[in-house]
Design a protein around this motif. Structure first.
Motif, PDB file in Angstrom:
ATOM      1  N   GLY A  12      -1.765-151.704  43.031  1.00 43.39           N
ATOM      2  CA  GLY A  12      -0.896-150.926  44.233  1.00 43.39           C
ATOM      3  C   GLY A  12       0.373-151.353  43.996  1.00 43.39           C
ATOM      4  O   GLY A  12       1.058-151.133  45.354  1.00 43.39           O
ATOM      5  N   GLU A 125     -12.770-153.842  43.659  1.00 36.88           N
ATOM      6  CA  GLU A 125     -11.846-152.877  44.367  1.00 36.88           C
ATOM      7  C   GLU A 125     -10.604-152.504  43.274  1.00 36.88           C
ATOM      8  O   GLU A 125     -10.457-151.462  43.411  1.00 36.88           O
ATOM      9  N   ARG A 129     -10.001-148.659  42.209  1.00 41.06           N
ATOM     10  CA  ARG A 129      -8.492-147.929  42.163  1.00 41.06           C
ATOM     11  C   ARG A 129      -8.243-147.378  40.954  1.00 41.06           C
ATOM     12  O   ARG A 129      -7.729-146.279  40.933  1.00 41.06           O
ATOM     13  N   LYS A 132     -10.253-144.197  40.496  1.00 37.36           N
ATOM     14  CA  LYS A 132      -9.843-143.158  41.342  1.00 37.36           C
ATOM     15  C   LYS A 132      -8.399-142.565  40.906  1.00 37.36           C
ATOM     16  O   LYS A 132      -8.231-141.373  41.369  1.00 37.36           O
ATOM     17  N   ARG A 133      -7.579-143.329  40.020  1.00 38.90           N
ATOM     18  CA  ARG A 133      -6.433-142.833  39.780  1.00 38.90           C
ATOM     19  C   ARG A 133      -6.599-141.462  38.825  1.00 38.90           C
ATOM     20  O   ARG A 133      -5.998-140.623  39.042  1.00 38.90           O
TER      21      ARG A 133
END
Length: 199
Positions: A12, A125, A129, A132-133
């Motif tokens: 992130g 996690e 991420r 999900k991108r």
């Protein structure tokens, strides 16, 4: 002051950097990185990255125009040197959001930089991420996860670790780090030495 924010792919960095620019953008200048990867949906050339060809990037390297660069998952990423130098010389802080390999290069050149490692809450996690991108195939995701494990081991080379559990919390922690770093004696001593010398 040079502020270096890095961490594994998918942690992130871009989201936290954008939130910092939105909240504290007057306090520092963000140095836009250069890359040979293709833009993701919504990314804008000259805003998110300077998107260039491999030949253009390699020409910058040959001309000594990069503060740092790295090849990551078959693409180059790097920081153009000219903008960083000009901004620091003008008395403004510069924020770099870069890959871990690049951060290690900067560490060897800029001893008084502030190096912040953005860490995931856990590896599950992090993988969620990246998945999900929706921008990487299964083989690339596996490469990114393997790379992430190696990069997390390098956090010992940083000054601070900030867990990106919630973006707002991570941004607040980074702002506290920057504020504290501005108060270090080593950063303000020369100002007072000059003042005392004038008396």
């Amino acid at each position: 002051m040079l502020i270096v924010l890095s961490g594994p792919s998918g942690v992130g960095k871009g989201t936290v950097r954008q939130a910092m620019v939105n909240k504290y953008g007057q306090q520092f200048k963000y140095s836009i990185s250069m890359t040979t990867r293709k833009p993701r949906p919504g990314e804008v050339d000259g805003v998110d990255y300077y998107f260039v060809s491999k030949a253009e990037f390699e020409e910058e390297i040959a001309n000594g125009g990069m503060l740092e660069y790295a090849q990551y998952v078959d693409n180059y990423y790097g920081t153009p040197l000219k903008y960083v130098n000009q901004t620091l010389e003008s008395g403004q802080d510069v924020l770099l959001e870069i890959e871990v390999n690049g951060a290690m290069q900067v560490r060897s050149k800029v001893s008084d930089g502030v190096f912040i490692f953005l860490a995931p809450p856990d590896l599950h996690e992090l993988q969620d991420r990246i998945v999900k991108r929706g921008t990487d195939d299964t083989a690339t995701i596996k490469k990114r996860m393997l790379q992430a494990r190696q990069e997390i081991n390098l956090m010992t080379n940083y000054d601070y670790v900030v867990v990106n559990d919630q973006v707002d919390s991570a941004v607040n922690r980074i702002e506290q780090i920057i504020a504290s770093e501005h108060l270090r004696v080593a950063r303000v001593l020369s100002t007072y030495q000059k003042m005392l010398g004038d008396n």
